[in-house]
Enzyme design. Structure first.
Site, mmCIF file in Angstrom:
data_model
loop_
_atom_site.group_PDB
_atom_site.id
_atom_site.type_symbol
_atom_site.label_atom_id
_atom_site.label_comp_id
_atom_site.label_asym_id
_atom_site.label_seq_id
_atom_site.Cartn_x
_atom_site.Cartn_y
_atom_site.Cartn_z
ATOM 1 N N VAL A 1 -14.378 53.232 -29.022
ATOM 2 C CA VAL A 1 -15.406 52.626 -29.883
ATOM 3 C C VAL A 1 -15.540 51.151 -29.525
ATOM 4 C CG1 VAL A 1 -16.135 52.142 -32.244
ATOM 5 C CG2 VAL A 1 -14.764 54.184 -31.764
ATOM 6 N N LYS B 1 -18.684 57.851 -32.347
ATOM 7 C CA LYS B 1 -17.970 56.612 -32.667
ATOM 8 C C LYS B 1 -17.863 56.399 -34.179
ATOM 9 C CE LYS B 1 -19.265 54.544 -28.244
ATOM 10 N NZ LYS B 1 -20.324 53.812 -27.538
HETATM 11 N N1 HSE Z 1 -22.854 54.888 -23.150
HETATM 12 C C1 HSE Z 1 -22.040 54.127 -24.036
HETATM 13 C C2 HSE Z 1 -22.863 52.979 -24.600
HETATM 14 C C3 HSE Z 1 -20.840 53.626 -23.298
HETATM 15 O O1 HSE Z 1 -23.960 52.740 -24.091
HETATM 16 O O2 HSE Z 1 -22.442 52.338 -25.553
HETATM 17 C C4 HSE Z 1 -19.768 53.060 -24.159
HETATM 18 O O3 HSE Z 1 -19.227 54.028 -25.019
#
Ligand code: HSE
Length: 413
Positions: A126, A199
Site C-alpha cells: 500500500v 489496498k
Molecule cells: N499500479 C499501482 C499504482 C502500483 O499505480 O499505484 C503501485 O501499487
C-alpha cells in the site's frame, strides 16, 4: 543472512538494484551480513550483472536453509500464494509488494507466519514508498482508528492530474503511466479501481481487526470520467480523485468501504495530492487526522519499502505481534445502496425542463456551469441522502427520457 528475490519485474529488479547499491549501509542497519543468493524468474537475463544468481527452480530456494528472507515480488495470486506459504512453513520470513495476495489471503498467511515464528511483511503493498502499514499497527497503536481514506493508486492519480491540468486525453495519459512503470501488468486493475480496492481492504483489515475481501467492497474506476465532469468540478472548487475509504461500523454494525471517483475540494489535504503521488488520511481517536504522502508507485519507491521490510526481518526476533487481523467469512461491509452521500449529476434532455424536474425530485440543489455547456445539458450537486434514494430518482428521470451523462460522489475529505 541470505535472501531470495522471487520475480525480476519492475519491483524485483528495483529491489536488487537498491540492495546492491546500499548494501554496506543496509548491513550496518541490520547488524549482520546480508546477501541476495537467488533471483527466481522463468525468463532469461544473460546480460544482467547478477546473471549468476538466477534460478528457475523454486524448490532450490525452498530447500536452502541458509535463505532466511524471501522477497515475493511476482504479483498475482498464483504461484505467489503457494510459494509464500511454502517459505513461511519452512521457517523463512516473506516480504512482499503483492497487494492482491495480501488482500485475498492476508489473515491466513499472517497466521501461518505466526505458527512458524517468522514474519510476513507487506509495507510495499500500500502506498509504494510511503510508510503506512508499520505506522498503522505500531506508531498509531494507541488509537482506535475510526476512518481511513486515500488516493491509493498512482496510475489513476497521474491520469486524472493530466486530464485536469493539461486536458490530456485518458488513453495518452495511461500510455505515459505505463511507460513510467506505474501501471499494473494489466492496467485495467488500475483504471477500474481494483488495485485501490485491494489496498483499502488491507488498510481496513489492519485498522478494524478483521479481514475485508475485495469482492465485498463496491468499486468504481475512472473510465467514465470526462473532461466535462472535470470542468463542472472546477466550477465548485473541486478536483476529481479516485478515493478509497473505509469507516468503522457504528454500534458494532457493518463497516462501510468503497472505491470510487469523487469531487473533493482542491484545497483539501487529499485534493492537493497530484501526479503519481498517493495521500492517505488516517483518523484516529487520539491523534485526529494524520496524513501520509509520497510516491505511491514506481520501481525504486516500491523497492525501498520491500528492502526496508527485509532489514526489519533481519532485525526481528520472532513474529511481530501487532501485525495481525482476524479471519472473516466476508459479508462484513455495508452495501453501496446504504451509503449516504452528496452526488454530482450531469443530465441531458431536449424535451424535459431539467432544473424543474431535478428540483421536484431532489429539492434544493447546487447548479454547476461550464464553458461550452450545451443548452440541453444540466449539472448540479444534490444534497446528502442514501444511494438507493438517488438510484430511484435517477430511474424516474430516465423514465421521462432524461440521459444520465455523469454521476460522481461529493466528499468532504
Ligand atoms: N499500479 C499501482 C499504482 C502500483 O499505480 O499505484 C503501485 O501499487
Amino acid at each position: 543472512m541470505n535472501i531470495a528475490v522471487l520475480g525480476y519485474g519492475t519491483v524485483g529488479s528495483g529491489v536488487v538494484e537498491v540492495f546492491f547499491k546500499n548494501k554496506a549501509n543496509l548491513q550496518k542497519k541490520a547488524g549482520q551480513e546480508l546477501d541476495i543468493k537467488y533471483i527466481l524468474d522463468l525468463r532469461e537475463f544473460p546480460d544482467d550483472p547478477h546473471a549468476a544468481l538466477f534460478t528457475k527452480d523454486f524448490a532450490q530456494i525452498a530447500q536452502d536453509d541458509s535463505v532466511k528472507v524471501v522477497a515475493e515480488v511476482i504479483g498475482g495470486l498464483e504461484p505467489a500464494y503457494t510459494f509464500t506459504k511454502t517459505c513461511l512453513e519452512r521457517g523463512k520470513s516473506v516480504v512482499t509488494s503483492n497487494k492482491e495476495l495480501v488482500a485475498q489471503k492476508g489473515a491466513e498467511l499472517l497466521e501461518i507466519a505466526r505458527a512458524h515464528q517468522v514474519n510476513y511483511f507487506f509495507e510495499a503493498s500500500v502506498g509504494g514508498g510511503i510508510p503506512i502499514i508499520r505506522p498503522l499497527h505500531m506508531c498509531l497503536a494507541a488509537n482506535s482508528i475510526d476512518e481511513i481514506a486515500g488516493i491509493l493508486n498512482g496510475t489513476t492519480n497521474f491520469i486524472l492530474t493530466k486530464m485536469i491540468r493539461e486536458g490530456m486525453p485518458f488513453e495518452t495519459a495511461l500510455a505515459l503511466a505505463q511507460q513510467l512503470g506505474y501501471a499494473e501488468r494489466n492496467p485495467a486493475a488500475d483504471v477500474e479501481g481494483q488495485d485501490a480496492c485491494r489496498k483499502i481492504c488491507i488498510l481496513a483489515a489492519l485498522s478494524f481487526g478483521e479481514h475485508v475481501y475485495p469482492k465485498d467492497v463496491y468499486t468504481e474506476g475512472i473510465t467514465k470520467i470526462t473532461l466535462e465532469d472535470v470542468a463542472y468540478a472546477a466550477d465548485c472548487g473541486c478536483v476529481i480523485k479516485l478515493i478509497g475509504r473505509a469507516k468503522r461500523g457504528e454500534h458494532g454494525g457493518k463497516l462501510s468501504a468503497m472505491v470510487a471517483p469523487a469531487f473533493i475540494s482542491h484545497e483539501s489535504q487529499l485534493g492537493t495530492v497530484d501526479d503519481v503521488f498517493n495521500g492517505i488520511l488516517v483518523r484516529g481517536d487520539a491523534t485526529g487526522d494524520v496524513v501520509f504522502y509520497g510516491k505511491g508507485a514506481g520501481k525504486l519507491p516500491t523497492a525501498s519499502a520491500v528492502v526496508g521490510d527485509i532489514i526489519d526481518c533481519a532485525k526481528a526476533t520472532g513474529t511481530s505481534p501487532s501485525l495481525r487481523w482476524n479471519p472473516s467469512e466476508g459479508g462484513n461491509v455495508a452495501s453501496r445502496e446504504e451509503n449516504v452521500t452528496r452526488m454530482y449529476l450531469r443530465l441531458q434532455s431536449d424535451t424535459v425542463k431539467l432544473p424543474q424536474a431535478v428540483g421536484k425530485l431532489f429539492g434544493e440543489v447546487h447548479t454547476l456551469n461550464r464553458a461550452g455547456q450545451a443548452a440541453d445539458e444540466y449539472a448540479c450537486i444534490i444534497s446528502e441522502r442514501p444511494e438507493h434514494e438517488i438510484d430511484a430518482a435517477i430511474a424516474k428521470l430516465e423514465g421521462m427520457g432524461v440521459t444520465l451523462m455523469g454521476k460522481v460522489r461529493v466528499l468532504d475529505y
